[in-house]
Design a protein around this motif. Structure first.
Motif, mmCIF file in Angstrom:
data_model
loop_
_atom_site.group_PDB
_atom_site.id
_atom_site.type_symbol
_atom_site.label_atom_id
_atom_site.label_comp_id
_atom_site.label_asym_id
_atom_site.label_seq_id
_atom_site.Cartn_x
_atom_site.Cartn_y
_atom_site.Cartn_z
ATOM 1 N N GLY A 294 0.818 -1.215 0.000
ATOM 2 C CA GLY A 294 0.000 0.000 0.000
ATOM 3 C C GLY A 294 0.845 1.256 0.000
ATOM 4 O O GLY A 294 0.448 2.285 -0.542
ATOM 5 N N GLY B 179 -1.292 -1.610 8.167
ATOM 6 C CA GLY B 179 -2.469 -0.775 8.397
ATOM 7 C C GLY B 179 -3.435 -1.451 9.349
ATOM 8 O O GLY B 179 -4.094 -0.793 10.157
ATOM 9 N N CYS C 282 -2.525 3.693 8.990
ATOM 10 C CA CYS C 282 -1.668 4.074 7.866
ATOM 11 C C CYS C 282 -0.384 4.770 8.313
ATOM 12 O O CYS C 282 0.577 4.863 7.559
ATOM 13 C CB CYS C 282 -2.435 4.961 6.882
ATOM 14 N N GLU D 275 2.197 2.476 7.567
ATOM 15 C CA GLU D 275 2.485 2.169 6.155
ATOM 16 C C GLU D 275 3.080 3.410 5.488
ATOM 17 O O GLU D 275 4.289 3.529 5.346
ATOM 18 C CB GLU D 275 1.220 1.682 5.448
ATOM 19 N N VAL D 276 2.229 4.367 5.094
ATOM 20 C CA VAL D 276 2.769 5.560 4.421
ATOM 21 C C VAL D 276 3.648 6.363 5.382
ATOM 22 O O VAL D 276 4.670 6.923 4.975
ATOM 23 C CB VAL D 276 1.625 6.411 3.826
ATOM 24 N N THR E 132 -5.026 7.191 9.896
ATOM 25 C CA THR E 132 -5.850 5.976 9.892
ATOM 26 C C THR E 132 -5.766 5.240 8.563
ATOM 27 O O THR E 132 -5.330 5.793 7.555
ATOM 28 C CB THR E 132 -7.325 6.350 10.134
ATOM 29 N N CYS E 133 -6.192 3.994 8.592
ATOM 30 C CA CYS E 133 -6.275 3.190 7.362
ATOM 31 C C CYS E 133 -7.752 2.956 7.071
ATOM 32 O O CYS E 133 -8.415 2.208 7.783
ATOM 33 C CB CYS E 133 -5.556 1.859 7.572
ATOM 34 N N ASP E 134 -8.276 3.621 6.039
ATOM 35 C CA ASP E 134 -9.709 3.537 5.744
ATOM 36 C C ASP E 134 -9.941 3.476 4.229
ATOM 37 O O ASP E 134 -10.590 4.351 3.656
ATOM 38 C CB ASP E 134 -10.451 4.723 6.376
ATOM 39 N N PRO E 135 -9.394 2.443 3.593
ATOM 40 C CA PRO E 135 -9.484 2.381 2.127
ATOM 41 C C PRO E 135 -10.932 2.234 1.638
ATOM 42 O O PRO E 135 -11.650 1.348 2.070
ATOM 43 C CB PRO E 135 -8.643 1.156 1.760
ATOM 44 N N VAL F 200 -7.064 -0.607 -2.599
ATOM 45 C CA VAL F 200 -5.876 0.187 -2.233
ATOM 46 C C VAL F 200 -5.732 1.322 -3.256
ATOM 47 O O VAL F 200 -4.810 1.359 -4.067
ATOM 48 C CB VAL F 200 -4.620 -0.711 -2.162
ATOM 49 N N PRO G 145 -7.719 6.275 0.091
ATOM 50 C CA PRO G 145 -6.843 7.424 -0.147
ATOM 51 C C PRO G 145 -5.413 7.050 -0.539
ATOM 52 O O PRO G 145 -4.548 7.914 -0.632
ATOM 53 C CB PRO G 145 -6.825 8.096 1.232
ATOM 54 N N CYS G 146 -5.156 5.775 -0.742
ATOM 55 C CA CYS G 146 -3.784 5.257 -0.754
ATOM 56 C C CYS G 146 -2.890 5.897 -1.817
ATOM 57 O O CYS G 146 -1.718 6.192 -1.549
ATOM 58 C CB CYS G 146 -3.830 3.746 -0.935
ATOM 59 N N ARG H 223 -2.035 9.440 -1.128
ATOM 60 C CA ARG H 223 -1.305 9.445 0.148
ATOM 61 C C ARG H 223 0.169 9.084 -0.061
ATOM 62 O O ARG H 223 1.037 9.576 0.644
ATOM 63 C CB ARG H 223 -1.987 8.482 1.126
ATOM 64 N N GLU I 268 -7.831 -0.852 8.484
ATOM 65 C CA GLU I 268 -7.982 -1.636 7.254
ATOM 66 C C GLU I 268 -9.214 -2.542 7.261
ATOM 67 O O GLU I 268 -9.184 -3.629 6.708
ATOM 68 C CB GLU I 268 -6.703 -2.454 7.002
HETATM 69 S S1 SF4 Z 1 -4.973 3.684 3.766
HETATM 70 FE FE1 SF4 Z 1 -4.188 2.485 2.023
HETATM 71 S S2 SF4 Z 1 -1.962 2.783 2.040
HETATM 72 FE FE2 SF4 Z 1 -2.738 3.443 4.027
HETATM 73 S S3 SF4 Z 1 -2.527 1.615 5.313
HETATM 74 FE FE3 SF4 Z 1 -4.593 1.599 4.499
HETATM 75 S S4 SF4 Z 1 -4.486 0.322 2.621
HETATM 76 FE FE4 SF4 Z 1 -2.358 0.899 3.195
#
Ligand code: SF4
Length: 465
Positions: free
Chosen positions: A299, A344, A349, A352-353, A390-393, A398, A401-402, A405, A452
């Motif tokens: 991600g 996530g 997030c 991750e990011v 936060t992680c809220d895809p 993905v 907002p991935c 982001r 997630e």
């Molecule tokens: S928002 Fe997207 S990039 Fe960020 S942790 Fe969640 S799945 Fe991964």
């Protein structure tokens, strides 16, 4: 720094290998695609090493996805990834387009073969189970081989713990060499650097040699391959057009962003525009199920390659400094994984990011020749300003907002280096360890809606058309 105490003094040393951390494989998610594919493949290997007579009595395979793997597994292609793993595929050697072909043929029936056992296998055997469950890890999947009486012949409960790492119930860390220069925190890593007089990348390489038994030339060659795989993901992504897979109707934009900023009258806009385009390229490649490098996850796979590509193409930094910067970035990522988390589903997030941005900042600062304190400060600034993310895809894909982001993470990394290199290195107040400790605390207290599961945040407020 505000604190010189070591918050991680009671933890074991970091023993993650570089190439466990950076892995080449198909997107869109390290925890929801690469990890589950590895779990499927591991179950196949488990049966290959089980009494053949027992295995031959099998009549059905069952896979149950739990937690976040169930909540967003459909959008991430988790079911397809497990199936591909059970059929003998691994992320490193997954043929291009395989997952996409499987996605386009959901009714297809495959043959699962182990010794004399041959069973029909399809997506129907993969169940999306409860999101709330009692297993110790959110991303859990259970694979079973059953006999004609529905009795279990073999079963393994897998945990996809982020970054493509997989563990299971009763799993034990594989025996490896011990690091030549053990450290548990950035505080200790800085101490080891002072004691040995080594540069950051040299220390990490010496640890890698001790942990894996690989030679120095082998390690550098593999780093070079990872870098080239990152560049390929940028270049391939820049050729993309049309819509991404899934129901959101999101368009690929990397090419358009690149063109928009070509010849722009502000040079800074040209550079930032190109970094944005490179990050979009890799993230769109990832969202399409293309091959990327986990850095630290799928991600967030666009952040480091975007800056690395800009470092070569736009900042004209040489190949050796790029490779050394990549190694320095891994030091930061491994600390984040060791003392907080990089999934996530585990910490949001920010893991991750946020971690990718922190790693990218360390990479650029190190490649520019700054000392390890400046490298730490740059990494800290980038991580600090992703805390709480936060992680809220949306829709479990993905994409939103991935993708944007990732571009934001790359630009923040660049700015973190500007900030860290403009101050006296000893005047920086917050240590990287303090930022990692904060990420861990925030992540553990974050509501599961924002980890997630697509049950909160943008995933709920954005209405799918
Ligand atoms: S928002 Fe997207 S990039 Fe960020 S942790 Fe969640 S799945 Fe991964």
């Amino acid at each position: 720094m505000m604190t010189k105490t070591d918050p991680f003094a009671n933890r074991p040393p970091v023993e993650t290998a570089l190439f466990d951390f950076f892995k080449i494989g198909p997107g869109p998610s390290s925890s929801h695609t690469i990890g589950p594919m590895k779990a499927g493949h591991d179950f196949l290997v488990l049966l290959q090493n089980t009494d053949p007579k027992l295995v031959a009595s099998g009549t059905a395979l069952e896979v149950t996805l739990l937690g976040s793997l169930s909540a967003t597994g459909m959008g991430h292609g988790t079911d397809i990834a497990v199936l591909a793993g059970l059929l003998g595929n691994t992320p490193e050697h997954c043929p291009p387009g395989l997952l996409q072909n499987m996605r386009e043929n959901p009714q297809a029936i495959y043959q699962f073969k182990v010794g004399s056992l041959s069973l029909p296998l399809s997506l129907k055997q993969i169940t999306f189970g409860p999101v709330k469950h009692d297993s110790p890890y959110n991303n859990t999947l259970v694979i079973r081989l059953l006999d004609a009486n529905k009795q279990t012949i073999a079963e393994r409960e897998y945990y996809s713990v982020g970054g493509g790492f997989v563990q299971w119930k009763g799993w034990q860390e594989p025996k490896r060499g011990t690091p030549a220069h053990p450290y548990r925190s950035m505080h200790e890593l800085q101490q080891r650097l002072k004691e040995t007089g080594l540069e950051l990348h040299e220390l990490i390489i010496e640890n890698e040699m001790a942990i894996t038994g690989m030679s120095r030339p082998q390690i550098w060659q593999h780093i070079d391959e990872l870098k080239m795989a990152m560049f390929e993901s940028v270049e391939h992504g820049l050729l993309g057009f049309g819509k991404l897979p899934g129901t959101l109707g999101v368009y690929k934009k990397a090419q358009a962003i690149l063109k928009h900023y070509q010849g722009h009258n502000l040079l800074i806009d040209q550079l930032l525009g190109r970094i944005n385009a490179y990050a979009f390229a890799v993230s769109e490649e990832n969202a399409s199920g293309g091959v990327i490098v986990t850095a630290p996850t799928c991600g967030a796979a666009g952040v480091i390659p975007a800056l690395l590509y800009a470092m070569r193409e736009d900042l004209h930094i040489g190949a050796r400094a790029l490779n050394e910067g990549l190694v320095a970035s891994a030091a930061v990522g491994m600390l984040c994984k060791h003392n907080a988390g990089i999934a996530g589903a585990e910490v949001g997030c920010q893991g991750e990011v946020g971690v990718a941005s922190s790693m990218a900042a360390a990479m650029l600062a190190h490649a520019l020749g700054y000392n390890a304190t400046v490298v730490e400060n740059a990494a800290e600034i980038a991580l600090e300003h992703h805390l709480g993310l936060t992680c809220d895809p949306v829709g479990g894909y993905v994409q939103i907002p991935c993708i944007e982001r990732n571009a934001m993470g790359a630009i923040k990394a660049y700015n973190a280096v500007l900030l860290a290199t403009a101050e006296a290195d000893t005047q920086h107040k917050v240590s990287l360890d303090a930022a990692i400790m904060a990420m861990n605390e925030i992540g553990r207290n974050m509501n599961i809606k924002f980890k997630e599961t697509s049950a909160g945040g943008l995933a709920v407020s954005v209405v799918e058309c």
